[in-house]
Design a protein around this motif. Structure first.
Motif, PDB file in Angstrom:
ATOM      1  N   PHE A 173       0.832  -1.199   0.000  1.00 40.79           N
ATOM      2  CA  PHE A 173       0.000   0.000   0.000  1.00 40.79           C
ATOM      3  C   PHE A 173       0.869   1.252   0.000  1.00 40.79           C
ATOM      4  O   PHE A 173       0.684   2.164  -0.813  1.00 40.79           O
ATOM      5  N   TYR A 180       1.905   6.721  -6.560  1.00 42.23           N
ATOM      6  CA  TYR A 180       0.795   7.576  -6.990  1.00 42.23           C
ATOM      7  C   TYR A 180       1.096   9.050  -6.726  1.00 42.23           C
ATOM      8  O   TYR A 180       0.937   9.898  -7.598  1.00 42.23           O
TER       9      TYR A 180
ATOM     10  N   SER B 516      -7.887  13.350  -5.716  1.00 42.84           N
ATOM     11  CA  SER B 516      -6.549  12.884  -5.310  1.00 42.84           C
ATOM     12  C   SER B 516      -6.619  12.191  -3.968  1.00 42.84           C
ATOM     13  O   SER B 516      -6.042  11.120  -3.772  1.00 42.84           O
ATOM     14  N   GLY B 517      -7.297  12.835  -3.017  1.00 38.49           N
ATOM     15  CA  GLY B 517      -7.377  12.268  -1.676  1.00 38.49           C
ATOM     16  C   GLY B 517      -8.079  10.925  -1.681  1.00 38.49           C
ATOM     17  O   GLY B 517      -7.593   9.957  -1.101  1.00 38.49           O
ATOM     18  N   ASN B 518      -9.210  10.861  -2.379  1.00 41.89           N
ATOM     19  CA  ASN B 518      -9.961   9.613  -2.375  1.00 41.89           C
ATOM     20  C   ASN B 518      -9.245   8.508  -3.143  1.00 41.89           C
ATOM     21  O   ASN B 518      -9.436   7.333  -2.842  1.00 41.89           O
ATOM     22  N   THR B 519      -8.432   8.890  -4.119  1.00 41.22           N
ATOM     23  CA  THR B 519      -7.646   7.863  -4.805  1.00 41.22           C
ATOM     24  C   THR B 519      -6.752   7.139  -3.811  1.00 41.22           C
ATOM     25  O   THR B 519      -6.620   5.918  -3.845  1.00 41.22           O
ATOM     26  N   VAL B 520      -6.155   7.919  -2.914  1.00 38.95           N
ATOM     27  CA  VAL B 520      -5.305   7.304  -1.893  1.00 38.95           C
ATOM     28  C   VAL B 520      -6.110   6.306  -1.069  1.00 38.95           C
ATOM     29  O   VAL B 520      -5.690   5.167  -0.841  1.00 38.95           O
ATOM     30  N   SER B 521      -7.307   6.726  -0.660  1.00 39.00           N
ATOM     31  CA  SER B 521      -8.135   5.821   0.148  1.00 39.00           C
ATOM     32  C   SER B 521      -8.504   4.568  -0.636  1.00 39.00           C
ATOM     33  O   SER B 521      -8.519   3.469  -0.090  1.00 39.00           O
ATOM     34  N   ILE B 523      -6.888   3.208  -3.181  1.00 36.82           N
ATOM     35  CA  ILE B 523      -5.705   2.341  -3.327  1.00 36.82           C
ATOM     36  C   ILE B 523      -5.534   1.521  -2.048  1.00 36.82           C
ATOM     37  O   ILE B 523      -5.342   0.307  -2.080  1.00 36.82           O
ATOM     38  N   GLY B 524      -5.650   2.219  -0.925  1.00 39.15           N
ATOM     39  CA  GLY B 524      -5.497   1.538   0.357  1.00 39.15           C
ATOM     40  C   GLY B 524      -6.500   0.405   0.508  1.00 39.15           C
ATOM     41  O   GLY B 524      -6.147  -0.719   0.855  1.00 39.15           O
ATOM     42  N   VAL B 527      -5.719  -2.552  -1.952  1.00 37.31           N
ATOM     43  CA  VAL B 527      -4.552  -3.351  -1.570  1.00 37.31           C
ATOM     44  C   VAL B 527      -4.884  -4.230  -0.371  1.00 37.31           C
ATOM     45  O   VAL B 527      -4.616  -5.430  -0.358  1.00 37.31           O
ATOM     46  N   LEU B 528      -5.504  -3.626   0.627  1.00 31.00           N
ATOM     47  CA  LEU B 528      -5.827  -4.402   1.816  1.00 31.00           C
ATOM     48  C   LEU B 528      -6.819  -5.507   1.481  1.00 31.00           C
ATOM     49  O   LEU B 528      -6.744  -6.609   1.997  1.00 31.00           O
ATOM     50  N   LEU B 531      -4.768  -8.221  -0.574  1.00 30.74           N
ATOM     51  CA  LEU B 531      -3.589  -8.846   0.021  1.00 30.74           C
ATOM     52  C   LEU B 531      -3.777  -9.328   1.446  1.00 30.74           C
ATOM     53  O   LEU B 531      -3.141 -10.270   1.872  1.00 30.74           O
TER      54      LEU B 531
END
Lengths: 422, 601
Positions: A173, A180, B516-521, B523-524, B527-528, B531
């Motif tokens: 992550f 990103y 941008s901010g929500n993209t980070v969320s 992605i998180g 991934v979680l 994985l």
């Protein structure tokens, strides 16, 4: 860095000087010197992180039954007993609450199932007696017997495997988000954001270790939430930084650090609002669910989030952006630009000392630039330059104008149009 | 900017949102069980627990390592099924699986040993003796070979689809605990008592899902005696069914054919892959003599379930590790038109005729009249490995919630109080515009609810306490999008714009930040989800869900509404929008700039 500090002190924010603390906070006009005091923040953060690392290394964590395994106690249900009574008897005998009390099965074959942290042999003897005295569970032959109360060891459900996978996912992550941010923004921002998040993690974990709170699956989940939250928060601030430093090299009025400071100021109110709107429900969760009902999972989660969001908010303001500026100032280009800005200011001061007519202009413009964001600075400068910019020291102000003209649309619009509207 | 407001039609966005809500709620009320309640996790509503007791070939107590290894494998199988929130614990010599809801059948399948071997078929004999039963399709080799070029497999004979239902009442034709292959349309009528090796206290379960285990009730009474018995059974079965002596083999085949493959196979999961094996076909209509294994389960690199277009059924596709892949390629080349058996836990789940050579490296499919969930389970079992132990399974018992409805209530009250606090704060800070936040939050809540119900139905997502806490926290993050937006509007006003013109410009910038901010969320969350396992997966799911809904609401509701507000006279009034201080700053600056200009000239 020292150079920069003096520069910041040299130009105090003039226009909003008369406002109160909350007004300064609310209007975000750049009144708070955060970036220039970054050394102090680093020291504070460094000490906290060090204490946390030491605590983790020396004290370690208190793991719950989900990590360590525990004891499972079963006995047949009796018609009058309820799970909460069973929990009460347990607490009286052992001194702390069981992790869970459930009923299993239905009808005649149903039984109570208690899960608890690992019990020692004397503890389990005592517990069996207490449970027997309280509930008189009936065995297969129809008479009450203590043998119906079974105690066995259970394994951890959340053992190493899940934790390992969670950590692996975490690393992936962080790498992906780093990539990103590096693509969407820039590499320095990615490093700064990741470093800040890492510090958040360490501090939150460290507080857990220091205070001795029990680590449960909910804690791990909470920790992962914090990561996302903190990165999100940082991205919002960086987004503003990016906007403010656009066209940085086309002007010599403000340094990267000053623009970054402005961005932090402008997003300060947002950071506080967001933290509040997130923390309010968490507080409600803690008060209602924990004090009133004593629910374990909720308590664990609320606690870790409360700590983590506080830490995350601090870090996006006081760690991430300062780190970004520190990284940036390692670049020769930024260094060179800073030098130009300071030189220009020094000259302006000399002129002011010499009573040069045009000096006032520069001071006004500079002051505005430090306290306002790019666009409003333009308004001021547009006004100033329109009348006497050319006289004020050769081509320099012109450079400023042409530089800001490449800024987002509104800056490019002539100031006169804006005036008309009002 | 004037142009922009011409292009932007807030009503359209709001209408689109209305359509989305309508569609979701139509799905909630008109599909599935039509119950508008989300599926709750074990901690909130209880669940079903299945106890698996290890059966070792020698009757000894299993080692801690093998139990723990088995637990891990079962756990990864659980997680392979999707978001479920199950728990797997070792309790003494048992493994206890608890899954949310009252359906314990899924949990039982998780305890399958799943030892897969591929063995050549040396001989076959239909299960004959039975009356009424139509003879097994005489030569499964001949008919309906699928045109799959790479070692296609013949689907198990019998009807496809609803087979298990038809076998109601009669003893399950093949008493496997897990309905890997649906039983054929007509179960062999021979009864369980005839089976010499059938465990004695194993009446077939009545009614319900006949394809699931008997043997279920065998476990409870005298467990100690059972382990001895298990050992004896295994020994005896090995002697006859894994003999290398052709005479014994023939005898064993006809015995098995006579009994019709009824009862739980005592050898299950404990056969020796290096010896020949006499085993039943999954449809219970054929007894096969198999050679020693050529490929074992450990050599499977990957397995997944697929829908086979040509056959119109679910299949499990296998990929072997390189060595085995070569072995399989050679084997298929040398044994064209002969049969190969896929043996899972000592039972032949599919014994297709080899129609073509499977090139090394390509996938092989197992056909077997699987339902979608059966194929999925089989694939998971094969993918996540075989258990080091074989287990007998107890009845599925219901377990009450650990925390129960009182904590659900506590969570909901906390959520409500949290929501009210946030709204009060927003009203105080943003004045009338705080109403927009409330509306956005409420609408977002409505969407979340519908999706929780639908996801509970479709992928078995169950909401546990951590999930509820996640949703409560979602209140804060959903409000954040508005905060970002509104602070941007403030910026614009500070720069001297009117409220009306600040809104579209503020949006243009806020949109970027929010994305941008929500993209980070996201992605998180992704991934979680992909994985991590266990509770983390369920959490990641909620996180991703709220983030995406946040975007939907902010784009389709918050922005259009604020846009409409910006065109209204009252909204420009600082008393309503609380932006007086910002306008003051703008005014001061302008004055300063004008003063500077005036001084200059």
């Amino acid at each position: 860095m020292g150079e920069n500090t003096t520069a910041a002190v040299k130009t105090p924010p003039p226009s909003s000087g008369g406002r109160g603390f909350f007004s300064k906070l609310y209007t975000g006009t750049g009144a708070f010197q955060i970036i220039s005091r970054r050394r102090q923040f680093y020291i504070v953060t460094g000490v906290v992180v060090l204490v946390c690392i030491l605590s983790i290394a020396i004290r370690g964590f208190t793991f719950g039954i989900d990590f360590e395994g525990g004891s499972r106690i079963t006995f047949p249900t009796t018609p009058q007993a309820t799970t909460s009574e069973v929990a009460d008897v347990f607490e009286e005998a052992i001194g702390n609450e069981p992790v869970s009390v459930q009923t299993v099965g239905s009808g005649g074959s149903s039984s109570f199932l208690i899960q608890a942290e690992t019990l020692s042999v004397p503890q389990s003897v005592e517990l069996r007696q207490a449970l027997f005295d309280a509930f008189q569970p009936v065995g297969a032959d129809g008479t009450p017997t203590i043998d119906t109360i079974g105690v066995s060891a259970v394994s951890s459900t959340w053992g190493g495997e899940i934790t390992k996978k969670a950590i692996f996912a975490l690393v992936v992550f962080l790498v992906l988000v780093g990539v990103y941010i590096a693509i969407r923004f820039e590499r320095d921002m990615a490093f700064a954001a990741l470093l800040a998040v890492l510090l958040d993690l360490i501090v939150t974990a460290g507080i857990y270790s220091l205070v001795g709170f029990e680590v449960s699956p909910a804690t791990v989940i909470g920790l992962l939430t914090i990561l996302g939250y903190s990165l999100y928060d940082t991205v919002v601030v960086f987004d503003k930084v990016e906007e403010n430093v656009e066209g940085l090299f086309h002007q010599r009025r403000r340094t990267y650090a000053e623009q970054a400071n402005l961005a932090v100021n402008q997003t300060l109110m947002r950071s506080i609002n967001t933290s509040l709107t997130t923390i309010l429900p968490i507080l409600a969760l803690m008060v209602i669910a924990v004090w009133m009902l004593g629910v374990g999972t909720l308590k664990d989660l609320a606690l870790v989030l409360l700590i983590g969001i506080t830490v995350g908010t601090y870090s996006s303001i006081c760690t991430a952006t300062p780190l970004l500026v520190t990284f940036k100032e390692m670049h020769a280009k930024i260094k060179g630009h800073n030098k130009k800005v300071y030189e220009r200011r020094a000259r302006a001061e000399e002129r002011a000392a010499a009573g040069h007519a045009a000096a006032d202009d520069d001071d006004v413009a500079d002051g505005e630039g430090d306290s306002a964001d790019g666009d409003s600075g333009d308004v001021a400068r547009d006004g100033a330059n329109a009348s006497g910019g050319g006289a004020a020291g050769g081509g320099r102000p012109r450079a400023g104008v042409s530089g800001t003209a490449t800024k987002p649309r509104p800056g490019a619009r002539p100031a006169s149009k804006r005036r008309k509207r009002r | 900017m004037a142009k922009k407001s011409g292009q932007f039609h807030p009503a359209r966005y709001l209408a689109l949102f209305g359509v989305i809500v309508a569609v979701l709620y139509a799905l909630v009320f008109f599909t599935g069980d039509r119950e508008p309640t989300p599926q709750l996790g074990i901690d909130l509503q209880g669940g079903t627990s299945v106890t698996l007791t290890a059966r070792t070939p020698d009757g000894s107590s299993p080692s801690d390592e093998s139990l723990d290894q088995a637990r891990k494998i079962i756990e990864s199988r659980v997680n392979g099924l999707g978001v479920s929130g199950a728990s797997v614990v070792v309790d003494g010599d048992n493994i206890v699986i608890t899954v949310p809801g009252s359906d314990g059948e899924a949990a039982k399948s998780l305890g399958q040993t799943a030892k897969l071997t591929i063995r050549p078929v040396l001989q076959s004999q239909p299960v004959g003796a039975g009356a009424g039963a139509p003879p097994a399709p005489a030569n499964p080799a001949a008919p309906s070979a699928p045109e799959n070029p790479s070692a296609p497999s013949v689907p198990a004979p019998g009807t496809s689809g609803g087979a298990p239902a038809e076998s109601d009442g009669a003893p399950a034709p093949q008493n496997r605990v897990y309905p890997l292959a649906a039983p054929g349309d007509t179960p062999a009528p021979a009864s369980g008592e005839d089976a010499p090796e059938a465990p004695a206290p194993t009446p077939a379960p009545s009614g319900g899902d006949a394809s699931t285990a008997p043997g279920v009730s065998a476990q409870s009474p005298a467990e100690a005696a059972m382990t001895d018995k298990a050992r004896e059974e295994i020994e005896a079965a090995k002697k006859t069914r894994q003999s290398t002596d052709p005479a014994v083999q023939q005898q064993s085949m006809s015995d098995l054919a006579a009994t019709g493959c009824v009862g739980e196979d005592p050898l299950r999961g404990n056969d020796d892959p290096t010896l020949p094996l006499v085993a039943c076909n999954a449809n219970g209509q054929e007894v096969l003599l198999l050679g020693p294994a050529i490929i074992k389960g450990e050599q499977i690199a990957n397995a997944q379930s697929q829908f086979d277009q040509q056959q119109g059924g679910y299949i499990v596709s296998l990929e072997f590790k390189p060595d085995a892949s070569q072995v399989w390629a050679d084997f298929t080349r040398e044994n064209l038109q002969k049969r190969a058996a896929f043996v899972l836990d000592t039972e032949v789940i599919s014994a297709p005729v080899i129609q073509g050579v499977t090139p090394a490296g390509s996938a092989t499919s197992i056909y077997g009249n699987f339902s979608q969930s059966e194929a999925q389970s089989l694939a998971n079992q094969l993918k996540y490995g075989s258990l080091p132990l074989s287990f007998s399974q107890s009845d599925a018992k219901t377990v009450s919630a650990t925390l129960g409805l009182s904590s659900l209530k506590a969570g909901l009250i906390a959520g409500l109080v949290g929501l009210i606090l946030v709204l009060l704060y927003c009203l105080a800070y943003y004045r009338a515009l705080g109403v927009l936040i409330s509306l956005s939050l409420i609408l977002s809540g409505i969407l979340v609810y519908a999706l929780l119900v639908l996801l509970g139905r479709s992928i078995g997502y169950s909401l546990d306490l951590a999930g509820i806490a996640g949703l409560i926290i979602g209140i804060g993050t959903t409000a954040d999008s508005f905060v970002v937006y509104f602070e941007r509007v403030k910026d614009e006003i500070r720069e001297g714009r009117s409220f009306r013109s600040a809104v579209p410009r503020g949006w243009a910038r806020a949109r970027r930040t929010i994305l941008s901010g929500n993209t980070v969320s996201i992605i998180g969350a992704a991934v979680l989800y992909f994985l991590a396992i266990g509770d983390v997966k369920g959490f990641a799911f909620t996180l991703g869900l709220t983030t995406i809904l946040d975007l939907v609401v902010v784009f389709l509701v918050t922005h259009p509404l604020l846009h409409i507000a910006s065109t209204k006279q009252w909204a420009a009034n600082p008393r309503w929008n609380g932006l007086g201080a910002m306008s003051d700053v703008a005014r001061e600056r302008k004055a300063a700039a004008l003063a500077a200009a005036a001084k200059e000239s």
